[in-house]
Write a protein that holds these residues in place. Structure first.
Motif, PDB file in Angstrom:
ATOM      1  N   PHE A   6      37.986  35.013  51.375  1.00 34.03           N
ATOM      2  CA  PHE A   6      38.843  35.171  50.187  1.00 34.03           C
ATOM      3  C   PHE A   6      38.036  35.345  48.916  1.00 34.03           C
ATOM      4  N   GLY A  27      46.026  40.532  46.374  1.00 33.38           N
ATOM      5  CA  GLY A  27      46.255  39.104  46.190  1.00 33.38           C
ATOM      6  C   GLY A  27      47.566  38.572  46.718  1.00 33.38           C
ATOM      7  N   ASP A  28      48.546  39.436  46.954  1.00 32.16           N
ATOM      8  CA  ASP A  28      49.787  38.935  47.547  1.00 32.16           C
ATOM      9  C   ASP A  28      49.853  39.405  49.003  1.00 32.16           C
ATOM     10  N   GLY A 119      45.122  46.743  47.929  1.00 27.93           N
ATOM     11  CA  GLY A 119      45.189  45.803  49.040  1.00 27.93           C
ATOM     12  C   GLY A 119      44.278  46.230  50.157  1.00 27.93           C
ATOM     13  N   GLY A 120      44.347  45.505  51.277  1.00 33.10           N
ATOM     14  CA  GLY A 120      43.489  45.858  52.399  1.00 33.10           C
ATOM     15  C   GLY A 120      43.416  44.737  53.403  1.00 33.10           C
ATOM     16  N   THR A 122      40.144  42.468  55.652  1.00 33.27           N
ATOM     17  CA  THR A 122      38.706  42.302  55.846  1.00 33.27           C
ATOM     18  C   THR A 122      38.465  41.533  57.140  1.00 33.27           C
TER      19      THR A 122
HETATM   20  P1  ADP Z   1      47.373  38.326  54.760  1.00 34.73           P
HETATM   21  O1  ADP Z   1      46.809  37.269  55.633  1.00 34.73           O
HETATM   22  O2  ADP Z   1      48.619  37.979  54.042  1.00 34.73           O
HETATM   23  O3  ADP Z   1      47.401  39.690  55.429  1.00 34.73           O
HETATM   24  P2  ADP Z   1      44.762  38.675  53.706  1.00 34.73           P
HETATM   25  O4  ADP Z   1      44.133  37.355  53.725  1.00 34.73           O
HETATM   26  O5  ADP Z   1      44.443  39.639  54.769  1.00 34.73           O
HETATM   27  O6  ADP Z   1      46.319  38.461  53.570  1.00 34.73           O
HETATM   28  O7  ADP Z   1      44.452  39.360  52.311  1.00 34.73           O
HETATM   29  C1  ADP Z   1      44.679  38.695  51.085  1.00 34.73           C
HETATM   30  C2  ADP Z   1      44.862  39.705  49.983  1.00 34.73           C
HETATM   31  O8  ADP Z   1      43.656  40.424  49.825  1.00 34.73           O
HETATM   32  C3  ADP Z   1      45.930  40.760  50.291  1.00 34.73           C
HETATM   33  O9  ADP Z   1      46.532  41.129  49.062  1.00 34.73           O
HETATM   34  C4  ADP Z   1      45.143  41.920  50.841  1.00 34.73           C
HETATM   35  O10 ADP Z   1      45.814  43.131  50.596  1.00 34.73           O
HETATM   36  C5  ADP Z   1      43.853  41.797  50.037  1.00 34.73           C
HETATM   37  N1  ADP Z   1      42.670  42.320  50.747  1.00 34.73           N
HETATM   38  C6  ADP Z   1      42.118  41.891  51.904  1.00 34.73           C
HETATM   39  N2  ADP Z   1      41.029  42.604  52.229  1.00 34.73           N
HETATM   40  C7  ADP Z   1      40.879  43.523  51.254  1.00 34.73           C
HETATM   41  C8  ADP Z   1      39.965  44.574  51.011  1.00 34.73           C
HETATM   42  N3  ADP Z   1      38.949  44.860  51.840  1.00 34.73           N
HETATM   43  N4  ADP Z   1      40.150  45.334  49.909  1.00 34.73           N
HETATM   44  C9  ADP Z   1      41.171  45.084  49.081  1.00 34.73           C
HETATM   45  N5  ADP Z   1      42.060  44.126  49.231  1.00 34.73           N
HETATM   46  C10 ADP Z   1      41.928  43.331  50.304  1.00 34.73           C
END
Ligand code: ADP
Ligand code: MG
Length: 330
Positions: A6, A27-28, A119-120, A122
């Protein structure tokens, strides 16, 4: 101390680029964007796999630039406006120097093309970068592959073959490369998405595609999408003189006709409008070359795209572009 997933996202992937319409970005649980009346949503996704689409050791900033630019090029080919993108990132380990360079390259490219990371996801595994781009096109106006008709003229932007030629020396040390080789490597990592050209083409192109797999293969996609044939003329293809001077005739033909990665636009314009289009392109400073014509589809299962040499003989080149599954049994 470990940075953690995170913190990594917050540190490297917040505030990448800027685009209108973002209500909730990174973030959401999901991104929320406003869509406008009179426009249709356009989406495209491209994945780059280390060792397949770029060398394992490639510069992270360049990989980020290329990953975003190949998506932007799909939008150019539709005449659409790219706006919001998501990033699916799989990393073998956390290497902060790599992440810093990657997010710098991503931010620079996103700023330059006015789109925003919203968003995305990882995850951990072999290095893999997947970008999904979203944006909009005027309702009913997106450029498709399916509108070419016999008699239409075929055009291409920019020039061809340099990115494909770069594959031969992508893994070499930059200081060992000559000027023309470095130019090719630049073309590979920094393809120029022809967004302005694509939007302009909405006025009159009957079909369009961006050249990712190679001119013959991609012109073939227009041909099959439109139910026509395409005849190209080798003499009319735009090729940088440095490439002509340094490649053997066979290597040149292969790079220009079958090599991918140029990300120029190939499109068709009805003949009656072609002169006006050429004049307007000159006024706007767009580099276009007329490279062929649309013909009736060949019967009997013949190739639907051919390139004729200066004696009018077809050049023998494999038409199929790169196929990731070509070596697997059906
Ligand atoms: P969730 O478990 O709800 O899918 P994540 O923990 O995967 O959430 O992601 C938390 C937030 O970070 C989300 O808004 C997601 O879109 C964003 N996020 C995750 N990885 C990336 C990335 N590589 N680039 C941009 N945003 C990301
Ligand atoms: Mg998630």
């Amino acid at each position: 101390m470990a940075i953690g997933e995170f913190n990594l996202i917050r540190k490297y992937f917040h505030n990448i680029g800027r685009a209108p319409g973002v209500v909730t970005g990174v973030g959401d649980d999901a991104a929320v964007v406003d869509n406008r009346q009179g426009y249709q949503l356009v989406a495209a996704q491209d994945t780059l796999v280390a060792g397949v689409h770029f060398p394992q050791i490639a510069d992270a900033e360049k990989i980020a630039s290329r990953a975003l630019r190949v998506n932007l090029s799909d939008f150019a080919a539709m005449g659409a406006d790219p706006k919001w993108f998501t990033l699916g990132l799989t990393l073998p380990a956390i290497d902060q120097a790599w992440l810093c360079a990657f997010s710098t390259g991503l931010a620079e490219t996103a700023e330059a093309f006015q789109c925003e990371l919203v968003g995305g996801d990882t995850t951990r595994g072999s290095l893999n970068i997947s970008i999904a781009m979203f944006g909009e096109a005027l309702s009913g106006r997106a450029l498709l592959r399916s509108g070419a008709r016999p008699g239409d003229q075929v055009y291409v932007t920019g020039d061809l073959g340099q990115a494909a030629a770069a594959l031969a020396f992508l893994s070499e040390d930059k200081s060992d490369l000559s000027d023309w080789q470095q130019q090719c490597v630049e073309r590979y990592y920094f393809p120029q998405p022809r967004l302005a050209e694509g939007k302009w083409l909405q006025g009159f192109a009957s079909a369009a595609i961006d050249i990712s797999d190679g001119l013959m293969a991609d012109a073939g996609h227009i041909a099959s999408g439109s139910g026509v044939g395409v005849r190209l003329f080798w003499d009319q293809l735009p090729i940088a003189s440095s490439l002509r001077d340094n490649l053997s005739p066979d290597a040149l033909q292969s790079a220009v006709l079958s090599g991918g990665d140029d990300y120029e636009l190939c499109f068709t314009i009805p003949e009656a409008e072609s002169h006006a289009a050429e004049r307007e392109a000159r006024e706007r400073g767009f580099q276009l070359a007329r490279i062929g014509e649309v013909v009736a589809a060949p019967g009997g299962g013949g190739d639907n795209v051919c390139c004729l040499d200066n004696e009018g003989k077809p050049i023998q080149q494999p038409v199929t572009g790169y196929d990731h599954f070509a070596d697997l049994p059906v």
